[in-house]
Design an enzyme around this catalytic site. Structure first.
Site, PDB file in Angstrom:
ATOM      1  N   MET A 148      -5.763  -5.442   4.620  1.00 41.61           N
ATOM      2  CA  MET A 148      -5.677  -6.966   4.646  1.00 41.61           C
ATOM      3  C   MET A 148      -7.194  -7.232   4.434  1.00 41.61           C
ATOM      4  O   MET A 148      -7.619  -8.052   3.952  1.00 41.61           O
ATOM      5  CB  MET A 148      -5.109  -7.880   5.520  1.00 41.61           C
ATOM      6  N   TYR A 149      -8.032  -6.478   5.460  1.00 39.30           N
ATOM      7  CA  TYR A 149      -9.632  -6.817   5.290  1.00 39.30           C
ATOM      8  C   TYR A 149     -10.137  -6.442   3.868  1.00 39.30           C
ATOM      9  O   TYR A 149     -10.675  -7.327   3.533  1.00 39.30           O
ATOM     10  CB  TYR A 149     -10.367  -5.641   6.283  1.00 39.30           C
ATOM     11  N   GLY A 150      -9.571  -5.180   3.051  1.00 39.96           N
ATOM     12  CA  GLY A 150      -9.896  -5.007   1.779  1.00 39.96           C
ATOM     13  C   GLY A 150      -9.718  -6.313   0.928  1.00 39.96           C
ATOM     14  O   GLY A 150     -10.277  -6.721   0.035  1.00 39.96           O
ATOM     15  N   THR A 152      -9.533  -9.271   1.952  1.00 40.98           N
ATOM     16  CA  THR A 152     -10.358 -10.548   2.074  1.00 40.98           C
ATOM     17  C   THR A 152     -11.710 -10.573   1.292  1.00 40.98           C
ATOM     18  O   THR A 152     -12.193 -11.324   0.694  1.00 40.98           O
ATOM     19  CB  THR A 152     -10.559 -10.745   3.504  1.00 40.98           C
ATOM     20  N   LYS A 153     -12.131  -8.910   1.284  1.00 40.35           N
ATOM     21  CA  LYS A 153     -13.349  -8.720   0.505  1.00 40.35           C
ATOM     22  C   LYS A 153     -13.068  -8.899  -0.954  1.00 40.35           C
ATOM     23  O   LYS A 153     -14.105  -9.235  -1.818  1.00 40.35           O
ATOM     24  CB  LYS A 153     -13.958  -7.566   0.592  1.00 40.35           C
TER      25      LYS A 153
END
Length: 228
Positions: A148-150, A152-153
Protein backbone atom coordinates in the site's frame (compact mmCIF):
# COMPACT_ATOMS: atom_id res chain seq x y z
CA UNK A 1 20.25 32.33 -4.65
CA UNK A 2 20.75 34.35 -1.46
CA UNK A 3 17.66 34.93 0.65
CA UNK A 4 15.26 32.72 -1.27
CA UNK A 5 12.59 31.17 0.97
CA UNK A 6 12.17 27.39 1.03
CA UNK A 7 9.36 25.67 2.92
CA UNK A 8 9.88 21.99 3.84
CA UNK A 9 7.27 19.69 5.37
CA UNK A 10 8.44 16.62 7.27
CA UNK A 11 11.50 18.67 8.14
CA UNK A 12 12.34 17.33 11.59
CA UNK A 13 14.40 14.30 10.51
CA UNK A 14 15.61 12.21 7.58
CA UNK A 15 15.39 13.70 4.10
CA UNK A 16 13.63 16.85 5.31
CA UNK A 17 16.27 17.72 7.90
CA UNK A 18 19.13 16.88 5.52
CA UNK A 19 17.57 19.12 2.87
CA UNK A 20 17.21 21.93 5.40
CA UNK A 21 20.92 21.69 6.20
CA UNK A 22 21.90 21.59 2.51
CA UNK A 23 19.65 24.51 1.59
CA UNK A 24 20.90 26.53 4.54
CA UNK A 25 24.45 26.13 3.23
CA UNK A 26 23.21 27.50 -0.13
CA UNK A 27 21.87 30.64 1.52
CA UNK A 28 18.16 29.82 1.75
CA UNK A 29 15.96 31.08 4.54
CA UNK A 30 13.81 28.21 5.72
CA UNK A 31 10.30 27.45 6.89
CA UNK A 32 10.49 24.05 8.57
CA UNK A 33 7.27 22.22 9.38
CA UNK A 34 6.68 18.91 11.14
CA UNK A 35 4.73 17.38 14.00
CA UNK A 36 7.82 17.12 16.22
CA UNK A 37 8.28 20.63 17.62
CA UNK A 38 11.20 19.57 19.82
CA UNK A 39 13.26 18.25 16.90
CA UNK A 40 12.38 21.28 14.78
CA UNK A 41 13.48 23.66 17.51
CA UNK A 42 16.82 21.87 17.81
CA UNK A 43 17.32 22.00 14.04
CA UNK A 44 16.46 25.70 13.93
CA UNK A 45 19.02 26.38 16.66
CA UNK A 46 21.62 24.43 14.69
CA UNK A 47 20.97 26.36 11.47
CA UNK A 48 20.55 29.79 13.02
CA UNK A 49 17.12 30.85 14.28
CA UNK A 50 17.37 34.23 12.55
CA UNK A 51 17.12 32.40 9.20
CA UNK A 52 14.67 29.66 10.18
CA UNK A 53 10.98 29.60 11.08
CA UNK A 54 10.04 26.34 12.80
CA UNK A 55 6.33 25.48 12.82
CA UNK A 56 4.50 22.54 14.35
CA UNK A 57 2.20 21.20 11.64
CA UNK A 58 0.04 18.16 11.04
CA UNK A 59 -0.05 18.00 7.24
CA UNK A 60 -3.40 16.19 7.32
CA UNK A 61 -5.05 19.27 8.89
CA UNK A 62 -5.84 22.17 6.55
CA UNK A 63 -6.01 24.63 9.45
CA UNK A 64 -2.40 23.74 10.32
CA UNK A 65 -1.29 24.09 6.71
CA UNK A 66 -2.95 27.49 6.28
CA UNK A 67 -1.48 28.72 9.56
CA UNK A 68 1.94 27.51 8.37
CA UNK A 69 1.67 29.60 5.21
CA UNK A 70 0.36 32.64 7.07
CA UNK A 71 3.28 32.51 9.52
CA UNK A 72 5.76 32.07 6.67
CA UNK A 73 4.37 35.07 4.80
CA UNK A 74 4.32 37.19 7.95
CA UNK A 75 7.96 36.32 8.73
CA UNK A 76 9.55 36.36 5.26
CA UNK A 77 7.00 38.02 2.95
CA UNK A 78 7.06 35.31 0.30
CA UNK A 79 7.63 31.63 -0.45
CA UNK A 80 9.90 30.76 -3.37
CA UNK A 81 9.91 26.97 -3.16
CA UNK A 82 7.99 24.23 -1.38
CA UNK A 83 9.30 20.73 -0.71
CA UNK A 84 6.26 18.56 0.10
CA UNK A 85 8.25 15.88 1.84
CA UNK A 86 6.14 14.72 4.80
CA UNK A 87 5.36 11.02 4.60
CA UNK A 88 5.18 7.82 6.56
CA UNK A 89 5.57 4.10 6.03
CA UNK A 90 2.94 1.43 6.28
CA UNK A 91 2.53 -1.91 7.97
CA UNK A 92 3.82 -5.36 6.97
CA UNK A 93 1.39 -8.04 5.91
CA UNK A 94 0.35 -6.94 2.45
CA UNK A 95 -3.28 -6.43 1.50
CA UNK A 96 -4.15 -9.66 3.26
CA UNK A 97 -2.85 -8.87 6.73
CA UNK A 98 -1.54 -5.32 7.18
CA UNK A 99 -2.83 -3.07 9.96
CA UNK A 100 -5.62 -1.16 8.21
CA UNK A 101 -5.41 1.69 10.74
CA UNK A 102 -1.76 2.17 9.76
CA UNK A 103 -2.96 2.36 6.16
CA UNK A 104 -5.34 5.17 7.07
CA UNK A 105 -2.64 7.34 8.63
CA UNK A 106 -0.20 6.63 5.80
CA UNK A 107 -2.69 7.40 3.04
CA UNK A 108 -3.82 10.60 4.74
CA UNK A 109 -0.21 11.77 5.18
CA UNK A 110 1.29 10.60 1.89
CA UNK A 111 -1.55 11.64 -0.42
CA UNK A 112 -4.09 13.92 1.25
CA UNK A 113 -1.37 15.78 3.15
CA UNK A 114 0.51 16.48 -0.08
CA UNK A 115 -2.67 17.82 -1.66
CA UNK A 116 -3.29 20.11 1.28
CA UNK A 117 0.29 21.43 1.15
CA UNK A 118 -0.18 22.28 -2.51
CA UNK A 119 -3.53 23.95 -2.02
CA UNK A 120 -2.23 26.00 0.91
CA UNK A 121 0.99 27.15 -0.75
CA UNK A 122 0.05 27.63 -4.40
CA UNK A 123 -1.26 31.21 -4.01
CA UNK A 124 2.15 32.28 -2.65
CA UNK A 125 3.99 30.26 -5.29
CA UNK A 126 1.98 31.84 -8.09
CA UNK A 127 3.09 35.26 -6.88
CA UNK A 128 6.75 34.23 -6.74
CA UNK A 129 6.63 31.99 -9.84
CA UNK A 130 8.19 29.44 -7.56
CA UNK A 131 9.08 25.78 -7.47
CA UNK A 132 7.24 22.74 -6.11
CA UNK A 133 9.15 19.58 -5.20
CA UNK A 134 7.46 16.36 -4.10
CA UNK A 135 8.98 13.35 -2.37
CA UNK A 136 7.84 10.41 -4.45
CA UNK A 137 9.70 7.13 -4.51
CA UNK A 138 11.20 4.50 -6.75
CA UNK A 139 8.34 2.45 -5.26
CA UNK A 140 6.02 4.69 -7.28
CA UNK A 141 7.54 3.30 -10.47
CA UNK A 142 7.52 -0.39 -9.58
CA UNK A 143 5.13 -3.21 -8.79
CA UNK A 144 5.73 -4.36 -5.21
CA UNK A 145 3.63 -7.28 -3.94
CA UNK A 146 1.11 -6.17 -1.34
CA UNK A 147 2.53 -2.65 -0.91
CA UNK A 148 0.00 0.00 0.00
CA UNK A 149 2.98 2.29 0.61
CA UNK A 150 4.02 1.81 -3.02
CA UNK A 151 0.47 2.63 -4.08
CA UNK A 152 0.62 5.94 -2.21
CA UNK A 153 3.82 6.82 -4.03
CA UNK A 154 2.21 5.97 -7.36
CA UNK A 155 -0.38 8.54 -6.31
CA UNK A 156 2.32 11.12 -5.56
CA UNK A 157 3.74 10.56 -9.04
CA UNK A 158 0.27 11.20 -10.45
CA UNK A 159 -0.07 14.35 -8.35
CA UNK A 160 3.23 15.61 -9.73
CA UNK A 161 2.32 14.93 -13.37
CA UNK A 162 -1.16 16.42 -13.02
CA UNK A 163 0.07 19.44 -11.07
CA UNK A 164 2.61 20.18 -13.78
CA UNK A 165 -0.19 20.30 -16.36
CA UNK A 166 -2.36 22.51 -14.15
CA UNK A 167 0.52 24.97 -13.74
CA UNK A 168 1.71 24.93 -17.34
CA UNK A 169 2.36 28.53 -18.41
CA UNK A 170 2.37 29.86 -14.82
CA UNK A 171 6.16 29.93 -14.44
CA UNK A 172 5.99 27.46 -11.54
CA UNK A 173 8.26 24.44 -11.90
CA UNK A 174 7.37 20.98 -10.55
CA UNK A 175 9.96 18.34 -9.66
CA UNK A 176 9.38 14.78 -8.48
CA UNK A 177 12.19 13.49 -6.26
CA UNK A 178 12.05 9.68 -6.37
CA UNK A 179 14.50 7.93 -4.01
CA UNK A 180 15.16 4.26 -3.80
CA UNK A 181 16.05 2.77 -0.40
CA UNK A 182 17.28 5.50 1.96
CA UNK A 183 18.75 5.03 5.43
CA UNK A 184 16.33 7.19 7.44
CA UNK A 185 14.32 6.83 10.67
CA UNK A 186 11.69 5.05 8.53
CA UNK A 187 13.57 1.85 9.40
CA UNK A 188 14.16 0.30 12.82
CA UNK A 189 17.35 -1.36 11.50
CA UNK A 190 19.64 0.40 8.98
CA UNK A 191 19.06 -1.16 5.54
CA UNK A 192 22.01 -2.54 3.60
CA UNK A 193 23.09 -0.93 0.31
CA UNK A 194 20.99 2.18 0.94
CA UNK A 195 21.32 5.84 0.06
CA UNK A 196 21.90 8.44 2.77
CA UNK A 197 19.45 11.27 3.40
CA UNK A 198 22.09 13.79 2.31
CA UNK A 199 22.15 12.13 -1.14
CA UNK A 200 18.51 13.07 -1.62
CA UNK A 201 19.12 16.53 -0.22
CA UNK A 202 21.79 17.02 -2.89
CA UNK A 203 19.24 16.13 -5.57
CA UNK A 204 16.78 18.65 -4.18
CA UNK A 205 19.33 21.47 -4.12
CA UNK A 206 20.42 20.53 -7.66
CA UNK A 207 16.86 20.93 -8.94
CA UNK A 208 16.37 24.16 -7.01
CA UNK A 209 19.63 25.58 -8.30
CA UNK A 210 18.80 25.38 -12.00
CA UNK A 211 18.13 28.61 -13.92
CA UNK A 212 14.52 29.61 -14.50
CA UNK A 213 14.43 28.25 -18.05
CA UNK A 214 15.38 24.72 -16.84
CA UNK A 215 12.58 22.58 -15.42
CA UNK A 216 13.86 19.34 -13.87
CA UNK A 217 10.73 17.18 -14.05
CA UNK A 218 11.96 14.07 -12.21
CA UNK A 219 15.01 12.77 -10.42
CA UNK A 220 15.08 9.00 -9.82
CA UNK A 221 17.85 8.05 -7.40
CA UNK A 222 18.82 4.48 -6.54
CA UNK A 223 21.79 3.09 -4.61
CA UNK A 224 24.58 1.62 -6.69
CA UNK A 225 24.18 -2.18 -6.71
CA UNK A 226 26.74 -3.98 -4.50
CA UNK A 227 29.78 -5.55 -6.09
CA UNK A 228 29.34 -9.21 -6.95
Amino acid sequence: MQHRILLITGASSGIGAATARAASREGYKLVLAARSREKLTALAEELGPENVLAIGCDVTAMDDQQAMVEQAMERFGRIDAVFANAGRGGSPGGFSGADHEAWREMILTNIYGVGLTLQATLPALRRSRGHVLLTGSAAGRATIPGSMYGATKWAVSGIGYNLREELRGSGIRVTLIEPGMVNTPFFDEPPEHALEDRDIANAVTYALGQPEHVDVNEILIRPTPPLE
